[in-house]
Design a protein around this motif. Structure first.
Motif, PDB file in Angstrom:
ATOM      1  N   TYR A  49       0.826  -1.081  -0.150  1.00  0.00           N
ATOM      2  CA  TYR A  49       0.038   0.150   0.066  1.00  0.00           C
ATOM      3  C   TYR A  49       0.696   1.201  -0.004  1.00  0.00           C
ATOM      4  CZ  TYR A  49      -3.559  -3.288   1.374  1.00  0.00           C
ATOM      5  OH  TYR A  49      -4.801  -4.616   1.113  1.00  0.00           O
ATOM      6  N   PHE A  50       2.109   1.225   0.184  1.00  0.00           N
ATOM      7  CA  PHE A  50       2.862   2.365   0.399  1.00  0.00           C
ATOM      8  C   PHE A  50       4.200   2.352  -0.379  1.00  0.00           C
ATOM      9  CE2 PHE A  50       0.286   2.171   4.315  1.00  0.00           C
ATOM     10  CZ  PHE A  50      -0.211   3.498   4.407  1.00  0.00           C
ATOM     11  N   LYS A 206      -5.846  -2.265   4.201  1.00  0.00           N
ATOM     12  CA  LYS A 206      -6.300  -1.264   3.128  1.00  0.00           C
ATOM     13  C   LYS A 206      -7.345  -0.180   3.669  1.00  0.00           C
ATOM     14  CE  LYS A 206      -8.299  -0.996  -1.543  1.00  0.00           C
ATOM     15  NZ  LYS A 206      -8.991  -1.558  -2.593  1.00  0.00           N
ATOM     16  N   LYS A 209      -5.679   2.929   5.651  1.00  0.00           N
ATOM     17  CA  LYS A 209      -5.035   3.757   4.679  1.00  0.00           C
ATOM     18  C   LYS A 209      -5.283   5.373   4.756  1.00  0.00           C
ATOM     19  CE  LYS A 209      -4.659   2.618   0.544  1.00  0.00           C
ATOM     20  NZ  LYS A 209      -4.126   2.664  -0.814  1.00  0.00           N
ATOM     21  N   LEU A 213      -4.295   8.599   0.152  1.00  0.00           N
ATOM     22  CA  LEU A 213      -3.431   7.369  -0.211  1.00  0.00           C
ATOM     23  C   LEU A 213      -4.406   6.392  -1.077  1.00  0.00           C
ATOM     24  CD1 LEU A 213      -0.767   6.980   2.343  1.00  0.00           C
ATOM     25  CD2 LEU A 213      -0.537   8.254   0.169  1.00  0.00           C
ATOM     26  N   ASN A 214      -5.708   6.541  -0.647  1.00  0.00           N
ATOM     27  CA  ASN A 214      -6.518   5.540  -1.472  1.00  0.00           C
ATOM     28  C   ASN A 214      -6.550   5.706  -3.000  1.00  0.00           C
ATOM     29  OD1 ASN A 214      -7.178   4.192   0.992  1.00  0.00           O
ATOM     30  ND2 ASN A 214      -8.908   5.783   1.255  1.00  0.00           N
TER      31      ASN A 214
END
Length: 215
Positions: A49-50, A206, A209, A213-214
């Motif tokens: 995710y990052f 998820k 977040k 950032l989604n």
């Protein structure tokens, strides 16, 4: 994730001194194995995710956090504690503290070196392998890359640590078969179970977040 990783690595390296029996394993298990294995989940979440840059930063923070804690405690142990005559009745309870701290915070050099080599190697491999699987599957099947990368990295960690700690850096090296079946494969089943159990958490992450950032 960063804070958790640092705390987990420090605690796991303390917990590893406690050996416990689980009814579903033939050999005793170092308790720190469970907590340390959870750090691969944090690495996978950050990679997913990052990005790999955040994941690699997490690895270094974990390494330097543990190293800094070790330096602080070695500095602490360097101070001469009270002796029996100076302690008197008032501080008699403190006489055993120095020995207790030495037992916890003065690891065998071979174990410390083996642990750090295994940690850095396996964690960087985990990030690389996770990213490769992600590209190969075109970012589908999160469960697949999470489990494959964690299981493979766990085996790599077990292998590197065991070979360095029990053969290369050990003044009385164990034979390879003992190392393989007792220390490398002996706890690997537990790592597989942990990898399977942590799968739902990488999906759940998820939803935590930051909104910006989604995707």
């Amino acid at each position: 994730m960063y804070i958790y990783t640092v705390i987990a690595i420090i605690c796991a390296n303390i917990q590893v001194l406690k050996i416990v029996d689980f009814p579903f394993f033939n050999n005793p298990i170092a308790l720190g194995t469970i907590l340390f294995s959870s750090t691969y989940l944090t690495t996978d979440i950050l990679t997913e995710y990052f990005g790999t840059k955040s994941a690699r930063k997490n690895i270094l923070l974990g390494f330097f956090g543990f190293l800094l804690m070790t330096i602080f405690m070695l500095f602490t142990l360097g101070f001469t504690p009270l002796d029996k005559s100076a302690a008197g009745e008032e501080y008699i309870w403190a006489l055993s503290i120095q020995d207790n701290l030495i037992g916890i915070f003065l690891p065998f050099p071979s174990f410390f070196i083996a642990s750090m080599i295994a940690y850095l190697s396996s964690q960087y491999f985990d990030v690389w392998f996770y990213e490769k699987i992600s590209k190969f599957t075109k970012k589908r099947f999160i469960w697949l890359r999470n489990n494959l990368s964690t299981m493979t990295s766990g085996l790599l960690d077990n292998t590197i640590f065991s070979i360095f700690a029990w053969i290369i850096l050990n003044p009385n090296p164990l034979d390879f078969n003992t190392v393989l079946f007792t220390f490398i494969l002996g706890t690997y089943v537990l790592r597989i179970v942990i990898a399977l159990l942590d799968t739902p958490f990488i999906y759940l992450a998820k939803y935590f977040k930051p909104n910006n950032l989604n995707e």
